[in-house]
Design a protein around this motif. Structure first.
Motif, PDB file in Angstrom:
ATOM      1  N   VAL A  66      -6.053 -13.942   8.273  1.00 39.51           N
ATOM      2  CA  VAL A  66      -7.475 -14.231   8.145  1.00 39.51           C
ATOM      3  C   VAL A  66      -7.746 -15.493   8.950  1.00 39.51           C
ATOM      4  N   GLU A  67      -8.658 -15.400   9.893  1.00 44.48           N
ATOM      5  CA  GLU A  67      -8.951 -16.541  10.756  1.00 44.48           C
ATOM      6  C   GLU A  67      -9.535 -17.683   9.937  1.00 44.48           C
ATOM      7  N   GLY A  68      -8.909 -18.842   9.999  1.00 44.12           N
ATOM      8  CA  GLY A  68      -9.402 -20.032   9.323  1.00 44.12           C
ATOM      9  C   GLY A  68      -9.134 -20.076   7.828  1.00 44.12           C
ATOM     10  N   ALA A  69      -8.290 -19.186   7.322  1.00 47.01           N
ATOM     11  CA  ALA A  69      -7.988 -19.174   5.884  1.00 47.01           C
ATOM     12  C   ALA A  69      -6.569 -18.669   5.674  1.00 47.01           C
ATOM     13  N   ALA A  70      -6.096 -18.816   4.445  1.00 40.83           N
ATOM     14  CA  ALA A  70      -4.766 -18.304   4.103  1.00 40.83           C
ATOM     15  C   ALA A  70      -4.762 -16.781   4.238  1.00 40.83           C
ATOM     16  N   GLY A  71      -3.640 -16.239   4.642  1.00 43.70           N
ATOM     17  CA  GLY A  71      -3.521 -14.802   4.840  1.00 43.70           C
ATOM     18  C   GLY A  71      -3.615 -14.024   3.535  1.00 43.70           C
ATOM     19  N   LEU A  72      -3.852 -12.725   3.684  1.00 45.94           N
ATOM     20  CA  LEU A  72      -3.932 -11.831   2.538  1.00 45.94           C
ATOM     21  C   LEU A  72      -2.683 -10.969   2.476  1.00 45.94           C
ATOM     22  N   LYS A  73      -2.313 -10.587   1.287  1.00 47.62           N
ATOM     23  CA  LYS A  73      -1.312  -9.554   1.087  1.00 47.62           C
ATOM     24  C   LYS A  73      -2.019  -8.480   0.289  1.00 47.62           C
ATOM     25  N   ALA A  74      -1.965  -7.247   0.781  1.00 45.67           N
ATOM     26  CA  ALA A  74      -2.725  -6.176   0.142  1.00 45.67           C
ATOM     27  C   ALA A  74      -1.923  -4.885   0.148  1.00 45.67           C
ATOM     28  N   ALA A  75      -2.291  -3.996  -0.756  1.00 47.43           N
ATOM     29  CA  ALA A  75      -1.682  -2.666  -0.806  1.00 47.43           C
ATOM     30  C   ALA A  75      -2.604  -1.730  -1.560  1.00 47.43           C
ATOM     31  N   VAL A  76      -2.477  -0.450  -1.240  1.00 51.22           N
ATOM     32  CA  VAL A  76      -3.134   0.588  -2.020  1.00 51.22           C
ATOM     33  C   VAL A  76      -2.063   1.155  -2.939  1.00 51.22           C
ATOM     34  N   ILE A  77      -2.373   1.185  -4.225  1.00 54.38           N
ATOM     35  CA  ILE A  77      -1.448   1.725  -5.216  1.00 54.38           C
ATOM     36  C   ILE A  77      -2.049   3.033  -5.734  1.00 54.38           C
ATOM     37  N   PRO A  78      -1.475   4.176  -5.326  1.00 48.51           N
ATOM     38  CA  PRO A  78      -1.980   5.449  -5.847  1.00 48.51           C
ATOM     39  C   PRO A  78      -1.645   5.585  -7.335  1.00 48.51           C
ATOM     40  N   VAL A  79      -2.596   6.104  -8.088  1.00 52.35           N
ATOM     41  CA  VAL A  79      -2.397   6.368  -9.514  1.00 52.35           C
ATOM     42  C   VAL A  79      -2.752   7.836  -9.733  1.00 52.35           C
ATOM     43  N   VAL A  80      -1.788   8.597 -10.249  1.00 53.99           N
ATOM     44  CA  VAL A  80      -2.002  10.024 -10.487  1.00 53.99           C
ATOM     45  C   VAL A  80      -2.357  10.217 -11.959  1.00 53.99           C
ATOM     46  N   LEU A  81      -3.530  10.810 -12.171  1.00 53.87           N
ATOM     47  CA  LEU A  81      -4.052  11.070 -13.514  1.00 53.87           C
ATOM     48  C   LEU A  81      -3.930  12.579 -13.782  1.00 53.87           C
ATOM     49  N   HIS A  82      -3.087  12.958 -14.712  1.00 51.65           N
ATOM     50  CA  HIS A  82      -2.907  14.363 -15.065  1.00 51.65           C
ATOM     51  C   HIS A  82      -3.798  14.655 -16.267  1.00 51.65           C
ATOM     52  N   TYR A  83      -4.759  15.543 -16.109  1.00 52.50           N
ATOM     53  CA  TYR A  83      -5.641  15.897 -17.219  1.00 52.50           C
ATOM     54  C   TYR A  83      -6.167  17.316 -17.053  1.00 52.50           C
ATOM     55  N   SER A  84      -6.704  17.867 -18.133  1.00 55.29           N
ATOM     56  CA  SER A  84      -7.249  19.220 -18.123  1.00 55.29           C
ATOM     57  C   SER A  84      -8.673  19.179 -18.619  1.00 55.29           C
TER      58      SER A  84
END
Length: 139
Positions: A115-133
């Motif tokens: 990030v320009e002019g700021a501390a960097g980011l650490k990011a991730a997408v966490i998939p969540v599987v919802l099993h339902y009927s």
């Protein structure tokens, strides 16, 4: 009155909101990331259901996503703590109060973002599987 699918997603969001990080649902990434981190729940895709007859039921493996973002000098440790807290929150009740047959998270794939002019980011997408009927595919 909410549909069962909306109730499940709202319950998942409430579970994330109980964590120290700020939890949003469907929002854009704000300009500032809180020191404990930021979680954004994306509703995701219910996918194509398996159908059983007598009684008619639609069985979903809905893939929601949690965007986890941390910022700061100690972002690796903060990110690790944040992911562990998500795992613990889901493991405390894999049925979301009986709304799902099972809820499971998949491993994140973290990336470091400058990030320009700021501390960097650490990011991730966490998939969540919802099993339902459901009895109705629009539910």
């Amino acid at each position: 009155m909410s549909t069962p699918r909306e109730t499940i997603l709202a319950t998942l969001h409430a579970r994330l909101a109980s964590l120290p990080a700020t939890a949003l649902r469907g929002d854009v990434l704000p300009e500032r990331v809180p020191s404990a981190g930021l979680l954004i729940l994306r509703d995701g895709e219910p996918g194509e259901p398996e159908v059983t007859l007598s009684p008619l039921r639609y069985h979903y493996q809905h893939r929601a996503e949690i965007e986890a973002v941390v910022q700061g000098a100690d972002r690796d440790a903060t990110f690790d703590t944040l992911c562990a807290s998500i795992g613990a929150a889901l493991a405390s009740d894999h049925t979301l109060d009986g709304l799902c047959d099972w809820v499971e998270a998949e491993a994140p794939r973290p990336v470091d973002l400058a990030v320009e002019g700021a501390a960097g980011l650490k990011a991730a997408v966490i998939p969540v599987v919802l099993h339902y009927s459901l009895a109705d595919p629009l539910g």
